[in-house]
Write an enzyme that holds these catalytic residues in place. Sequence first.
Site, mmCIF file in Angstrom:
data_model
loop_
_atom_site.group_PDB
_atom_site.id
_atom_site.type_symbol
_atom_site.label_atom_id
_atom_site.label_comp_id
_atom_site.label_asym_id
_atom_site.label_seq_id
_atom_site.Cartn_x
_atom_site.Cartn_y
_atom_site.Cartn_z
ATOM 1 C CG ASP A 66 -0.301 -0.451 2.502
ATOM 2 O OD1 ASP A 66 0.935 -0.401 2.586
ATOM 3 O OD2 ASP A 66 -1.022 -0.866 3.426
ATOM 4 C CG ASN A 134 -8.911 -2.429 12.451
ATOM 5 O OD1 ASN A 134 -7.893 -2.949 11.991
ATOM 6 N ND2 ASN A 134 -9.477 -1.370 11.926
ATOM 7 C CG HIS A 136 -5.833 -2.691 9.264
ATOM 8 N ND1 HIS A 136 -5.949 -1.350 9.564
ATOM 9 C CD2 HIS A 136 -4.516 -2.995 9.472
ATOM 10 C CE1 HIS A 136 -4.766 -0.882 9.915
ATOM 11 N NE2 HIS A 136 -3.885 -1.848 9.883
ATOM 12 C CD GLU A 141 -8.767 0.252 8.264
ATOM 13 O OE1 GLU A 141 -8.874 -0.588 9.182
ATOM 14 O OE2 GLU A 141 -7.926 1.171 8.287
HETATM 15 P P1 PGA Z 1 2.412 -1.603 12.588
HETATM 16 O O1 PGA Z 1 1.206 -1.567 11.578
HETATM 17 O O2 PGA Z 1 3.383 -2.588 12.037
HETATM 18 O O3 PGA Z 1 2.985 -0.215 12.577
HETATM 19 O O4 PGA Z 1 1.867 -2.014 13.905
HETATM 20 C C1 PGA Z 1 0.698 -2.762 11.093
HETATM 21 C C2 PGA Z 1 -0.604 -2.525 10.373
HETATM 22 O O5 PGA Z 1 -1.331 -1.581 10.740
HETATM 23 O O6 PGA Z 1 -0.909 -3.293 9.474
#
Ligand code: PGA
Length: 239
Positions: A66, A134, A136, A141
């Site tokens: 992304d 959550n 995702h 999401e």
């Molecule tokens: P993080 O993010 O590695 O910074 O915890 C992971 C994500 O939100 O997919």
Amino acid sequence: MKVIVGSTQEIAEKGAQQYVELLAKKPNAVLGLATGSTPEPLYAELIKLHKEGKISFADARTFNLDEYCGLQPTHPQSYRYFMQDKLFDHVDIKAENTRVPDGLHTTPENVEEYDRDIALAGGIDLQLLGIGVNGHIAFNEPGTPWGSLTQIVELTEKTREVNSRFFDSIDDVPTHAVCMGIRTIMNTKDIVLYALGENKAEAIKKTVYGKISKKCPSSILQLHPSVTVYCDEAAGSLL
Ligand code: PGA
């Protein structure tokens, strides 16, 4: 789904071995890469192994999950910048073999091109994922259709709040991103998902044991034939 729990360093080393083996067997493998704080220990380990001559990315091709909409690639919080800084600038990968979605020219044609280019490259051999609190995966999401391909997505307030730690204020966090879809992710051959920290424990429990539900996008991974979940003790504490 295989689950491996260990210290941050142990799981970085174990995961890195998957990359060593894959690239030894298939030097032009297609890697799906991720950003965020979670992959950093793995990338550090891959850089170390590269410096020791144990892994080469010379013929590898990469597609990132992304990119924020509206950030220049030179913006320190853009995912292109992150990848250069945390991996690409320290290994022998060719710049032209690295792809991060284009968050600046988000016409439908540009966005759709991403899935087409992944297919033209032969599909992703090994996809790296983090996970949100959550559930995702990438910026897919809760509620994202299972059949989604790369698309422009709106970030939830929760995700913007969590990611605001990297920005001066939440107002600076982009509202949208270009993101590989759930189907794009499910079409990859092998998946490694990393989770670090207690705040990911619930999401990991739902990923591994929960009902498959769009409420927790990562739960769909139960249907993928080859997923390895690497967690530190805190993230794996509810398993
Ligand atoms: P993080 O993010 O590695 O910074 O915890 C992971 C994500 O939100 O997919």
